[in-house]
Design an enzyme around this catalytic site. Structure first.
Site, PDB file in Angstrom:
ATOM      1  N   GLY A 111     -17.385  -3.238  -5.712  1.00 57.90           N
ATOM      2  CA  GLY A 111     -17.437  -2.301  -4.589  1.00 57.90           C
ATOM      3  C   GLY A 111     -17.045  -0.885  -4.994  1.00 57.90           C
ATOM      4  O   GLY A 111     -17.640   0.085  -4.520  1.00 57.90           O
ATOM      5  N   ALA A 112     -16.050  -0.764  -5.862  1.00 56.24           N
ATOM      6  CA  ALA A 112     -15.591   0.568  -6.284  1.00 56.24           C
ATOM      7  C   ALA A 112     -16.695   1.273  -7.072  1.00 56.24           C
ATOM      8  O   ALA A 112     -16.918   2.479  -6.931  1.00 56.24           O
ATOM      9  CB  ALA A 112     -14.331   0.444  -7.131  1.00 56.24           C
ATOM     10  N   SER A 115       0.813  -1.225   0.000  1.00 53.87           N
ATOM     11  CA  SER A 115       0.000   0.000   0.000  1.00 53.87           C
ATOM     12  C   SER A 115       0.844   1.271   0.000  1.00 53.87           C
ATOM     13  O   SER A 115       1.878   1.359   0.663  1.00 53.87           O
ATOM     14  CB  SER A 115      -0.910   0.010   1.228  1.00 53.87           C
ATOM     15  OG  SER A 115      -1.558   1.257   1.294  1.00 53.87           O
ATOM     16  N   GLY A 153     -18.025  -1.568 -14.807  1.00 55.65           N
ATOM     17  CA  GLY A 153     -17.822  -2.400 -13.621  1.00 55.65           C
ATOM     18  C   GLY A 153     -19.048  -2.350 -12.728  1.00 55.65           C
ATOM     19  O   GLY A 153     -19.923  -1.485 -12.910  1.00 55.65           O
ATOM     20  N   ALA A 154     -19.117  -3.301 -11.784  1.00 57.48           N
ATOM     21  CA  ALA A 154     -20.259  -3.317 -10.858  1.00 57.48           C
ATOM     22  C   ALA A 154     -19.844  -3.846  -9.487  1.00 57.48           C
ATOM     23  O   ALA A 154     -20.652  -4.391  -8.750  1.00 57.48           O
ATOM     24  CB  ALA A 154     -21.392  -4.162 -11.442  1.00 57.48           C
ATOM     25  N   ASP A 201     -14.121   6.942  -0.492  1.00 53.00           N
ATOM     26  CA  ASP A 201     -13.755   6.627  -1.888  1.00 53.00           C
ATOM     27  C   ASP A 201     -14.617   7.417  -2.882  1.00 53.00           C
ATOM     28  O   ASP A 201     -14.105   8.009  -3.828  1.00 53.00           O
ATOM     29  CB  ASP A 201     -13.925   5.130  -2.174  1.00 53.00           C
ATOM     30  CG  ASP A 201     -12.835   4.296  -1.520  1.00 53.00           C
ATOM     31  OD1 ASP A 201     -11.721   4.817  -1.339  1.00 53.00           O
ATOM     32  OD2 ASP A 201     -13.103   3.120  -1.204  1.00 53.00           O
ATOM     33  N   LYS A 223     -13.256  -3.977   3.535  1.00 51.04           N
ATOM     34  CA  LYS A 223     -14.167  -2.826   3.461  1.00 51.04           C
ATOM     35  C   LYS A 223     -15.624  -3.197   3.760  1.00 51.04           C
ATOM     36  O   LYS A 223     -16.339  -2.432   4.398  1.00 51.04           O
ATOM     37  CB  LYS A 223     -14.068  -2.158   2.087  1.00 51.04           C
ATOM     38  CG  LYS A 223     -12.735  -1.447   1.855  1.00 51.04           C
ATOM     39  CD  LYS A 223     -12.750  -0.703   0.544  1.00 51.04           C
ATOM     40  CE  LYS A 223     -11.404  -0.081   0.252  1.00 51.04           C
ATOM     41  NZ  LYS A 223     -11.436   0.804  -0.921  1.00 51.04           N
ATOM     42  N   GLY A 267      -6.342   7.370 -11.652  1.00 54.59           N
ATOM     43  CA  GLY A 267      -6.818   7.303 -10.274  1.00 54.59           C
ATOM     44  C   GLY A 267      -5.917   7.901  -9.203  1.00 54.59           C
ATOM     45  O   GLY A 267      -6.279   7.875  -8.030  1.00 54.59           O
ATOM     46  N   THR A 289      -8.564  -1.599   3.836  1.00 52.73           N
ATOM     47  CA  THR A 289      -8.427  -1.931   2.427  1.00 52.73           C
ATOM     48  C   THR A 289      -8.747  -3.404   2.235  1.00 52.73           C
ATOM     49  O   THR A 289      -9.227  -4.065   3.167  1.00 52.73           O
ATOM     50  CB  THR A 289      -7.025  -1.515   1.906  1.00 52.73           C
ATOM     51  OG1 THR A 289      -6.981  -1.704   0.499  1.00 52.73           O
ATOM     52  CG2 THR A 289      -5.903  -2.323   2.556  1.00 52.73           C
ATOM     53  N   SER A 296      -0.561   4.075   1.025  1.00 53.06           N
ATOM     54  CA  SER A 296      -1.160   4.953   2.034  1.00 53.06           C
ATOM     55  C   SER A 296      -0.178   5.348   3.143  1.00 53.06           C
ATOM     56  O   SER A 296      -0.159   6.517   3.540  1.00 53.06           O
ATOM     57  CB  SER A 296      -2.412   4.315   2.633  1.00 53.06           C
ATOM     58  OG  SER A 296      -3.446   4.337   1.682  1.00 53.06           O
TER      59      SER A 296
HETATM   60  P1  ATR Z   1     -13.903  -3.830  -6.484  1.00 48.00           P
HETATM   61  O1  ATR Z   1     -14.550  -4.079  -5.160  1.00 48.00           O
HETATM   62  O2  ATR Z   1     -12.508  -3.263  -6.374  1.00 48.00           O
HETATM   63  O3  ATR Z   1     -14.753  -3.014  -7.399  1.00 48.00           O
HETATM   64  P2  ATR Z   1     -14.662  -6.428  -7.531  1.00 48.00           P
HETATM   65  O4  ATR Z   1     -15.817  -6.478  -6.636  1.00 48.00           O
HETATM   66  O5  ATR Z   1     -13.801  -7.642  -7.672  1.00 48.00           O
HETATM   67  O6  ATR Z   1     -13.638  -5.270  -7.135  1.00 48.00           O
HETATM   68  O7  ATR Z   1     -15.173  -5.951  -8.975  1.00 48.00           O
HETATM   69  C1  ATR Z   1     -14.353  -5.939 -10.077  1.00 48.00           C
HETATM   70  C2  ATR Z   1     -15.133  -5.412 -11.264  1.00 48.00           C
HETATM   71  O8  ATR Z   1     -14.254  -5.420 -12.410  1.00 48.00           O
HETATM   72  C3  ATR Z   1     -16.318  -6.272 -11.641  1.00 48.00           C
HETATM   73  O9  ATR Z   1     -17.328  -5.425 -12.165  1.00 48.00           O
HETATM   74  C4  ATR Z   1     -15.747  -7.171 -12.734  1.00 48.00           C
HETATM   75  O10 ATR Z   1     -16.721  -7.685 -13.624  1.00 48.00           O
HETATM   76  P3  ATR Z   1     -17.555  -9.031 -13.223  1.00 48.00           P
HETATM   77  O11 ATR Z   1     -18.605  -8.602 -12.232  1.00 48.00           O
HETATM   78  O12 ATR Z   1     -18.160  -9.453 -14.529  1.00 48.00           O
HETATM   79  O13 ATR Z   1     -16.565  -9.999 -12.669  1.00 48.00           O
HETATM   80  C5  ATR Z   1     -14.876  -6.178 -13.458  1.00 48.00           C
HETATM   81  N1  ATR Z   1     -13.821  -6.794 -14.264  1.00 48.00           N
HETATM   82  C6  ATR Z   1     -12.720  -7.452 -13.818  1.00 48.00           C
HETATM   83  N2  ATR Z   1     -11.966  -7.874 -14.870  1.00 48.00           N
HETATM   84  C7  ATR Z   1     -12.614  -7.473 -16.008  1.00 48.00           C
HETATM   85  C8  ATR Z   1     -12.352  -7.593 -17.415  1.00 48.00           C
HETATM   86  N3  ATR Z   1     -11.260  -8.211 -17.859  1.00 48.00           N
HETATM   87  N4  ATR Z   1     -13.236  -7.039 -18.287  1.00 48.00           N
HETATM   88  C9  ATR Z   1     -14.346  -6.392 -17.838  1.00 48.00           C
HETATM   89  N5  ATR Z   1     -14.652  -6.242 -16.520  1.00 48.00           N
HETATM   90  C10 ATR Z   1     -13.796  -6.767 -15.608  1.00 48.00           C
END
Ligand code: ATR
Length: 286
Positions: free
Chosen positions: A135-136, A20, A132-133, A107, A71, A251, A67, A22
């Site tokens: 935690g972030a 990290s 993406g979907a 965040d 979280k 970021g 981290t 941080s």
């Molecule tokens: P965080 O909490 O950091 O957001 P996470 O919960 O592991 O981490 O989520 C990772 C995100 O990146 C998810 O939306 C994941 O898509 P899936 O839900 O389909 O797994 C996305 N992700 C990771 N690798 C990817 C890739 N190669 N192409 C597209 N999306 C990706």
């Protein structure tokens, strides 16, 4: 750094924690502000998290950051939750207020601060697409809604996860419309209308991987792209966006902003401007 009998302790709970940035960022800001405190990385395994959080109280730590992978797990272990953290469902900061542990998530608000500072983007009334979907993404979606975004699309390669996230957010957040999309090469066609701002909340780019360039056609001309990923070199998405004449930032600014918001929660004052950011730039990422 001289430790005294009165030195206050803040820190980071993570597993792993050694990589990290941080500690170097927070200690630089503590020193620059001449505060008698130290920020310590603590390697806390999931099994030890409840005891470690109780330790904040028993050892009189001023607070901690959380981290990966803590979280979400820390969320039910604090005494009180900031309203935004309650909706996000995870915390990255705990402040110890006279033995009462308050959970915050800096965040999402750090992201909005970075968007304003780096891209001069105020999301109020804007259409924003999140890639993406996880935690972030959830922290970002809640902060964007709080900041007045009128429409937030969530595109994920697993559609079901985006659907579930939206169902959850729709019941907790008012005033912002949400829509889910399957994230593949056809996303720009499916989206219909382009967006003012696109934010990558996935880890794609951390190891130099790029999205298909077609994803950039989701963004209107004159729009902006923010990549939550940060690496020492320009991330592939930022490079692609700049080549397409879109404003883009990575970021690093969000990392600094979430850290300065946590600093302010613990010490009751903002860190000196630019110290965290410059320290991150000097030390880079692993
Ligand atoms: P965080 O909490 O950091 O957001 P996470 O919960 O592991 O981490 O989520 C990772 C995100 O990146 C998810 O939306 C994941 O898509 P899936 O839900 O389909 O797994 C996305 N992700 C990771 N690798 C990817 C890739 N190669 N192409 C597209 N999306 C990706």
């Amino acid at each position: 750094m001289l430790l005294s009998g009165q030195t206050q302790v803040v820190g980071l709970f993570g597993d792993p924690v050694a990589h990290s940035l941080s500690p170097v960022m927070q200690n630089a800001a503590i020193q620059a502000a001449a505060i008698d405190a130290v920020y310590v990385p603590f390697h806390v395994t999931p099994a030890n998290l409840p005891a470690a959080i109780e330790g904040i109280r028993s050892l009189g730590l001023l607070g901690v950051n959380l981290t990966i992978p803590h979280k979400e797990a820390a969320f039910p272990l604090v005494d009180e939750l900031d309203p935004a953290a309650r909706v996000i469902g995870s915390i990255n900061t705990i402040a110890n207020r006279q033995g009462r542990l308050i959970g915050y998530n800096t965040d999402g608000s750090g992201l909005c601060q970075a968007l304003r500072g780096e891209l001069d983007v105020d999301v109020s009334g804007r259409r924003v697409l999140l890639l993406g979907a996880g935690g972030a993404c959830r922290a970002a979606a809640v902060a964007l809604a709080e900041a007045g975004a009128c429409w937030v699309g969530i595109a994920n390669r697993t559609l079901d996860r985006a659907d579930r996230l939206i169902a959850d957010l729709a019941s907790a957040v008012q005033g912002t419309r949400f829509a889910s999309f399957l994230f593949d090469e056809q996303l720009p066609d499916r989206l219909g209308q382009s967006v003012d701002l696109m934010i990558n909340t996935t880890s794609v780019g951390l190891h130099g991987e790029a999205f298909a360039a077609s994803v950039l056609s989701c963004v209107s001309p004159g729009g902006a792209v923010y990549d939550v990923v940060y690496s020492r070199q320009e991330t592939p998405l930022v490079r692609q966006a700049r080549a397409a004449k879109l404003a883009a930032a990575d970021g690093l600014s969000m990392l600094a902003a979430q850290g300065s918001l946590a600093f302010a929660l613990w010490f009751g004052q903002d860190p000196l401007p630019e110290v965290m950011r410059q320290t991150l730039q000097q030390h880079g990422s692993e």
